[in-house]
Enzyme design. Structure first.
Site, PDB file in Angstrom:
ATOM      1  N   ASP A   1     -39.709 -63.824 -20.458  1.00  0.00           N
ATOM      2  CA  ASP A   1     -39.529 -63.380 -21.836  1.00  0.00           C
ATOM      3  C   ASP A   1     -39.276 -64.554 -22.784  1.00  0.00           C
ATOM      4  OD1 ASP A   1     -38.693 -60.677 -23.502  1.00  0.00           O
ATOM      5  OD2 ASP A   1     -37.499 -62.402 -24.117  1.00  0.00           O
TER       6      ASP A   1
ATOM      7  N   SER B   1     -37.197 -54.986 -28.648  1.00  0.00           N
ATOM      8  CA  SER B   1     -36.344 -56.094 -29.055  1.00  0.00           C
ATOM      9  C   SER B   1     -35.066 -55.559 -29.700  1.00  0.00           C
ATOM     10  CB  SER B   1     -37.123 -57.040 -29.974  1.00  0.00           C
ATOM     11  OG  SER B   1     -36.469 -58.285 -30.097  1.00  0.00           O
TER      12      SER B   1
ATOM     13  N   HIS C   1     -41.848 -62.754 -24.879  1.00  0.00           N
ATOM     14  CA  HIS C   1     -41.181 -61.759 -25.731  1.00  0.00           C
ATOM     15  C   HIS C   1     -42.096 -61.217 -26.822  1.00  0.00           C
ATOM     16  CE1 HIS C   1     -37.748 -59.658 -27.410  1.00  0.00           C
ATOM     17  NE2 HIS C   1     -38.072 -60.120 -28.600  1.00  0.00           N
TER      18      HIS C   1
END
Length: 250
Positions: A176, A60, A231
């Site tokens: 995601d 991330s 995600h």
């Protein structure tokens, strides 16, 4: 990142793994350059103990910080850099925005981020509004410089340090739901509107601004697209580790 760490230790006994513990929770909103330099000093100390080269993995926002470290620190020897669902070409999406600024709207948040105040936040440093590129170039102090979209005294060094990599692995996927567009995890991004241009159509690649085309032509660039992963599951999913991380760490 503890699941990834323990899985690598299980599959590769004896491998030394460092899980850098900095800028957790709200401190992750500190500016990107500050995080790059602080964590980079940690990585430099680790690299000094392993002159043969290290593997670097960032997830991330951490993946964008890790790339900043690769490009900024000439004294760090990274063999393989893995970017796991990271906004490498920037971010422009409400899902991500509302994680940290729930009251803001993506269409107007540029008014905050593209200001001196807004540039004191990490998210503001890589918020890339396709409708307000002139303001992005005027105010953003991080991403357009790291991507050599704007030339600086560091541009040549940024590119040269990327080209020292033996392998660059960019992992992302269409489900995601946070990195927006998801193709940003592979340097794809919106054109002047919200139409996505893939990596190979981007000036970053075509003009080889940071060495991506050279890495590709020398078979050192690997794009890994994994459907079905949200995600928040990339770093918590053993199959992701086994199928898409470990093969690049051998």
């Amino acid at each position: 990142m503890e699941l990834i760490k323990s899985r690598i230790e299980e599959k590769h006994p004896g491998t030394k793994i460092y899980n850098v513990n900095r800028f957790e929770s709200w401190s992750s909103l500190e500016t990107m350059w500050h995080q790059v330099l602080e964590i980079g000093n940690d990585i430099a100390n680790i690299s000094a103990a392993h002159p043969e080269g290290i593997n670097l993995l960032g997830y991330s926002q951490g993946g964008l910080i890790a790339r900043g470290i690769v490009q900024t620190f000439s004294n760090i020897s990274v063999s393989t850099f893995i970017s796991l669902s990271s906004p490498q070409a920037g971010q422009y999406g409400a899902g991500f925005l509302h994680l940290v600024f729930p009251g803001l709207v993506k269409d107007t948040v540029y008014e905050l981020f593209y200001s001196r105040v807004g540039q004191h936040t990490s998210v503001g440093n890589y918020w890339n509004d396709p409708y307000h590129q002139a303001l992005y170039e005027q105010y953003s102090v991080f991403l357009p410089y790291l991507n050599n979209h704007i030339n600086s005294s560091k541009s040549e060094e940024f590119k040269a340090n990327m080209l020292r990599l033996k392998r660059l692995v960019l992992i992302g996927g269409p489900d995601d739901d946070v990195i927006t567009p998801w193709q940003s995890s592979q340097f794809g991004y919106y054109s002047g509107n919200e139409t996505v241009m893939e990596l190979y159509d981007q000036p970053t690649y075509k003009d080889d601004l940071i060495g991506l085309r050279t890495l590709d032509k020398t078979k050192r660039l690997h794009l890994v697209t994994v459907p079905g992963i949200n995600h928040f599951n990339w770093h918590m999913n053993v199959s992701v580790v086994d199928n898409y991380l470990l093969p690049y760490l051998d």
